[in-house]
Design a protein around this motif. Structure first.
Motif, short mmCIF file in Angstrom:
data_model
loop_
_atom_site.label_atom_id
_atom_site.label_comp_id
_atom_site.label_asym_id
_atom_site.label_seq_id
_atom_site.Cartn_x
_atom_site.Cartn_y
_atom_site.Cartn_z
N GLN A 190 0.83 -1.20 0.00
CA GLN A 190 0.00 0.00 0.00
C GLN A 190 0.87 1.25 0.00
O GLN A 190 0.56 2.25 -0.67
N GLU A 191 1.97 1.22 0.74
CA GLU A 191 2.90 2.36 0.76
C GLU A 191 3.49 2.60 -0.63
O GLU A 191 3.63 3.75 -1.06
N LEU A 192 3.84 1.52 -1.32
CA LEU A 192 4.38 1.66 -2.68
C LEU A 192 3.33 2.22 -3.63
O LEU A 192 3.65 3.04 -4.51
N MET A 193 2.08 1.80 -3.46
CA MET A 193 1.01 2.34 -4.29
C MET A 193 0.84 3.83 -4.04
O MET A 193 0.65 4.62 -4.98
N ASN A 194 0.91 4.24 -2.78
CA ASN A 194 0.78 5.66 -2.46
C ASN A 194 1.91 6.47 -3.07
O ASN A 194 1.71 7.59 -3.57
N GLU A 195 3.13 5.91 -3.03
CA GLU A 195 4.27 6.59 -3.64
C GLU A 195 4.08 6.73 -5.14
O GLU A 195 4.39 7.78 -5.72
N SER A 196 3.58 5.68 -5.78
CA SER A 196 3.35 5.72 -7.23
C SER A 196 2.30 6.77 -7.59
O SER A 196 2.46 7.50 -8.57
#
Length: 228
Positions: A176-182
């Motif tokens: 989820q953190e990676l999705m937010n960064e993207s």
């Protein structure tokens, strides 16, 4: 002074064009950097989060199969000799070790590495306990083998499953953190694109103004010199 005025206008146009080219180049390089970051994020979501999450499902399945296999051997008659059960457990252990090894090769954050080490310790303890239970069963000490399976075996199994669930939850959180960064990178790219368009429009308008003003030159006296 017509030539001097034209040179000034051309210098202004060249300066504007040069400035907008530099800004566009900088924003393009920034956008390319964002694209690489987005690619890495999505690749990590797939390789380091999605695939291990699928492997965890298989890993959990093999652990429950081992538990059921040993339980049937101890509590039900005619479910294989200790040697046969040990061989079947060995096949499951090899698959489990392969799945854990594949997960170790992915990118792990500090908390994942710590949790994985704990899980591997539980696995090792549980496999040693399985071997001990089968040795007791082989010598005919059925009561001791069943007691070990139901007490210490149940505790170790539950601890291993709980730890595996924690790893799965970590996968979800980091994904989820990676999705937010993207999403943040994509919003940044959209902003840079809008800025490029706005700059192009503004510079285009300014260039049109320069071209128009260069055509309206200062009027000189049209009276012949010899009449002055």
């Amino acid at each position: 002074m017509k030539w001097s005025y034209l040179i000034q206008q051309k210098m202004k146009a060249a300066l504007l064009l040069g400035s907008v080219m530099v800004l566009i180049m900088v924003s393009t390089l920034h956008s390319q950097h964002n694209l690489r970051d987005i690619h890495r994020s999505f690749a990590s979501i797939y390789q380091d989060r999605l695939m291990p999450a699928i492997d965890f499902v298989y890993l959990t399945e093999h652990m429950y199969r081992k538990r059921l296999l040993l339980e049937q051997h101890l509590l039900l008659e005619g479910h294989g000799t200790p040697g046969q059960i040990r061989q079947q457990l060995g096949h499951h252990n090899l698959t489990i070790d392969s799945l854990v090894g594949a997960f170790e090769k992915t990118h792990l954050v500090a908390q994942e590495s710590k949790s994985l080490l704990t899980f591997k310790n539980y696995l090792q303890e549980y496999q040693l306990l399985e071997d001990h239970i089968l040795r007791l069963s082989a010598v005919g000490d059925q009561a001791a083998s069943v007691a070990l399976f139901e007490q210490q075996g149940t505790l170790l199994f539950q601890q291993a499953i709980t730890n595996l669930n924690e790893l799965t939850q970590l996968q979800s959180t980091i994904g989820q953190e990676l999705m937010n960064e993207s999403e943040s990178e994509m919003a940044n790219m959209a902003l840079m694109t809008s800025l490029q368009v706005a700059l192009s429009i503004v510079v285009g308008i300014m260039l049109l103004g320069i071209i128009r003003s260069s055509r309206i030159l200062p009027k000189h006296s049209s009276q012949p010199f010899h009449l002055n």
